[in-house]
Design an enzyme around this catalytic site. Structure first.
Site, PDB file in Angstrom:
ATOM      1  N   CYS A  94      69.735  45.266   9.620  1.00 44.38           N
ATOM      2  CA  CYS A  94      69.782  44.020  10.389  1.00 44.38           C
ATOM      3  C   CYS A  94      69.073  42.869   9.689  1.00 44.38           C
ATOM      4  CB  CYS A  94      69.181  44.239  11.775  1.00 44.38           C
ATOM      5  SG  CYS A  94      70.004  45.581  12.678  1.00 44.38           S
TER       6      CYS A  94
ATOM      7  N   CYS B 246      74.505  43.661  11.858  1.00 47.07           N
ATOM      8  CA  CYS B 246      73.655  43.375  13.019  1.00 47.07           C
ATOM      9  C   CYS B 246      72.659  42.264  12.707  1.00 47.07           C
ATOM     10  CB  CYS B 246      72.923  44.641  13.459  1.00 47.07           C
ATOM     11  SG  CYS B 246      72.099  45.516  12.114  1.00 47.07           S
TER      12      CYS B 246
END
Ligand code: N1C
Length: 214
Positions: A40, A120
């Site tokens: 992420c 993400c």
């Protein structure tokens, strides 16, 4: 990784097959054997900026990772491979690239989809200001990746428009309106024009914090 097992999963996609008849799904077992792990806020995508992106990410792995920084992307980047019907071999010359279902293109489409599926947080994409259509609707970035970014897992898509000398486009380019529209509702879009020299500077100065690269 169990490389022997990955090799077998890789081979089954194309060995003993007509090299124009290897569909994207032929690589499902390979992707399942070496799944991409979400990173992420560090995931970097690109289109028509391969050299600039990888020149940067190879020095600043602390900032961004690309598909080529994963085991499958790293191992297969720049390679050509195919099989032949009636042979158990792997060939590296004479492989067709001009038919739709060729082993190399099918791999990159499958891998790009799997990599985008795990995206993400804040996602970055480097696009080229040296083309007239930086968001090219025929590219893998447009056709495969952008439409797979899911809100709210992906919070934002931040375009870094690479500006080289004699640039043909920038963040105001009309194709970027299409990019904005192609994003699922809930994903914030931004774009910044960044001179190639600034990207290289950030690549060569590890003391520059990732968030202040551009
Ligand atoms: O078609 P593109 O770029 O928009 O694809 C780039 C996009 C990136 O975000 C990557 O995640 O799709 C992924 N990707 C690769 O990582 C990759 N490595 C090598 C897609 N293609 C990749 N290649 C080869 O470059 C492959 O042979 C494919 O056909 C080209 C696409 O390059 P592009 O048009 O600049």
């Amino acid at each position: 990784y169990d490389c022997q097992r990955l090799w077998v999963a890789f081979e089954q996609a194309y060995v003993n097959k007509d090299p124009c008849n290897v569909p994207v799904q032929a690589y499902d077992p390979l992707i399942a054997a070496a799944p991409f792990k979400p990173q992420c806020n560090k995931m970097m995508f690109w289109s028509k900026t391969k050299v600039v992106v990888h020149g940067f990410t190879e020095k600043r792995k602390d900032c961004f990772v690309t598909l080529e920084d994963t085991v499958l992307g790293y191992a297969l980047n720049g390679l050509t491979w195919c099989g032949k019907k009636g042979s158990n071999g792997t060939f590296t010359t004479g492989c067709p690239r001009n038919c739709e279902n060729n082993p190399v293109d099918s791999f990159w489409i499958r891998a790009s989809a799997a990599y985008a599926d795990v995206a993400c947080g804040d996602v970055t994409a480097m696009l080229s200001g040296s083309t007239i259509t930086p968001f090219d609707p025929t590219s893998t970035f447009a056709k495969v990746e952008v439409t797979r970014f899911k809100a709210p897992k992906v919070r934002s898509l931040n375009v870094v428009m690479v500006i080289q000398k004699n640039a043909k486009s920038n963040c105001k380019n009309a194709s970027l309106q299409k990019l904005k529209k192609a994003l699922h509702t809930g994903i914030t879009y931004s774009c910044k024009d960044v001179p190639e020299s600034r990207i290289q500077e950030c690549g060569s100065k590890p003391q520059i914090a990732c968030k202040t690269c551009w």
